[in-house]
Write an enzyme that holds these catalytic residues in place. Structure first.
Site, PDB file in Angstrom:
ATOM      1  N   ASP A 192       0.823  -1.204   0.000  1.00  0.00           N
ATOM      2  CA  ASP A 192       0.000   0.000   0.000  1.00  0.00           C
ATOM      3  C   ASP A 192       0.863   1.263   0.000  1.00  0.00           C
ATOM      4  O   ASP A 192       1.953   1.279   0.577  1.00  0.00           O
ATOM      5  CB  ASP A 192      -0.890  -0.010   1.250  1.00  0.00           C
ATOM      6  CG  ASP A 192      -2.036   0.979   1.167  1.00  0.00           C
ATOM      7  OD1 ASP A 192      -2.327   1.464   0.055  1.00  0.00           O
ATOM      8  OD2 ASP A 192      -2.632   1.275   2.219  1.00  0.00           O
ATOM      9  N   HIS A 206       3.321   3.335  -8.837  1.00  0.00           N
ATOM     10  CA  HIS A 206       3.194   1.912  -9.171  1.00  0.00           C
ATOM     11  C   HIS A 206       4.454   1.397  -9.866  1.00  0.00           C
ATOM     12  O   HIS A 206       4.918   0.282  -9.607  1.00  0.00           O
ATOM     13  CB  HIS A 206       1.977   1.691 -10.072  1.00  0.00           C
ATOM     14  CG  HIS A 206       0.664   2.023  -9.411  1.00  0.00           C
ATOM     15  ND1 HIS A 206       0.310   1.524  -8.173  1.00  0.00           N
ATOM     16  CD2 HIS A 206      -0.368   2.814  -9.814  1.00  0.00           C
ATOM     17  CE1 HIS A 206      -0.890   1.984  -7.843  1.00  0.00           C
ATOM     18  NE2 HIS A 206      -1.315   2.768  -8.823  1.00  0.00           N
ATOM     19  N   LEU A 219      10.878 -21.107  -3.595  1.00  0.00           N
ATOM     20  CA  LEU A 219       9.899 -20.156  -3.072  1.00  0.00           C
ATOM     21  C   LEU A 219       8.680 -20.135  -3.975  1.00  0.00           C
ATOM     22  O   LEU A 219       8.807 -20.114  -5.200  1.00  0.00           O
ATOM     23  CB  LEU A 219      10.508 -18.743  -2.990  1.00  0.00           C
ATOM     24  CG  LEU A 219       9.542 -17.578  -2.710  1.00  0.00           C
ATOM     25  CD1 LEU A 219       9.018 -17.646  -1.282  1.00  0.00           C
ATOM     26  CD2 LEU A 219      10.205 -16.226  -2.961  1.00  0.00           C
TER      27      LEU A 219
END
Length: 249
Positions: A21, A38, A132
């Site tokens: 955020d 972004h 991962l």
């Protein structure tokens, strides 16, 4: 003293989920358009994913785009989808180098065809990687996920594939997007906001919550370390008392 030296590699959260955020506010502080935030947020994603792989975290889920985000201005949404496609193309080498398997959760069919195509290609090319799991929540809503799980379980009951008495936590887990993944141990939210925002509501039932005022584009390796260290300083009781935990040792 370096933060990495304070981390106990034997007590890492298996599954970390991050609400990324603050991109828009980070850009606004700099007099830039939201898309600038972004774009810089991608750098934070890259560093966070690499750090998680280096530490030995098993699953990293990133809240990349919620169903509510479709309500943002069309220009911003279009740019976000374009950024997603371009980032996936660029990061395939990173995934391969670090033995990372890409997965997605959410209503992927609602994404533009080009984004779906790129996602599916990267998922397929990384499916055998084992170090991962990078799980992208895209067009994701936890409430929608739970509703879909209830519908699918109900269909099995109607078709006599399942009885009401058989429904338990495992049955529900197996009908969620995150089936076959461990529950979340640690939730990190950046930007200073302190809410969950319809993210993995079932899966974070006993997760530790970590909130930082740092905006997502400024979230880096050191900030990730701080979250892990904070997590390791907590006593995870899962409903038990401290004395019970000591007796279990």
């Amino acid at each position: 003293m370096q933060l990495i030296s304070q981390i106990d590699k034997n007590n890492l959260p298996q599954h970390i989920a991050i609400i990324m955020d603050g991109n828009g506010r980070w850009a606004k502080q700099r007099g830039k358009l939201r898309i600038f935030g972004h774009q810089n947020g991608v750098n934070a994603v890259r560093e966070t994913v690499t750090t998680a792989a280096e530490l030995g975290v098993k699953v990293l889920t990133l809240y990349a785009f919620s169903t509510e985000n479709w309500n943002r201005p069309k220009r911003e949404v279009d740019m976000l989808m374009s950024l997603l496609v371009n980032s996936l193309k660029k990061e395939l080498k990173l995934f391969t180098k670090n033995n990372i398997s890409l997965r997605t959760i959410g209503n992927i069919q609602s994404l533009p065809k080009k984004a779906q195509k790129e996602l599916n290609e990267v998922i397929d090319k990384t499916k055998n990687n084992t170090h991962l799991i990078l799980n992208l929540a895209l067009s994701y809503s936890s409430k929608e996920e739970i509703v879909n799980a209830v519908k699918n379980i109900s269909k099995k009951i109607v078709n006599n594939q399942l009885s009401v008495e058989e429904i338990d936590e495992n049955i529900i887990n197996n009908h969620l997007y995150t089936r076959n993944l461990p529950n979340v141990d640690l939730v990190i939210r950046t930007s200073g906001e302190k809410r969950i925002s319809n993210f993995l509501l079932w899966q974070i039932a006993y997760a530790e919550l970590y909130f930082t005022k740092v905006f997502w584009p400024d979230f880096n390796k050191e900030e990730f370390y701080k979250a892990i260290i904070d997590y390791q300083q907590r006593e995870r009781r899962f409903g038990k008392t401290s004395d019970q935990l000591k007796n279990d040792e």
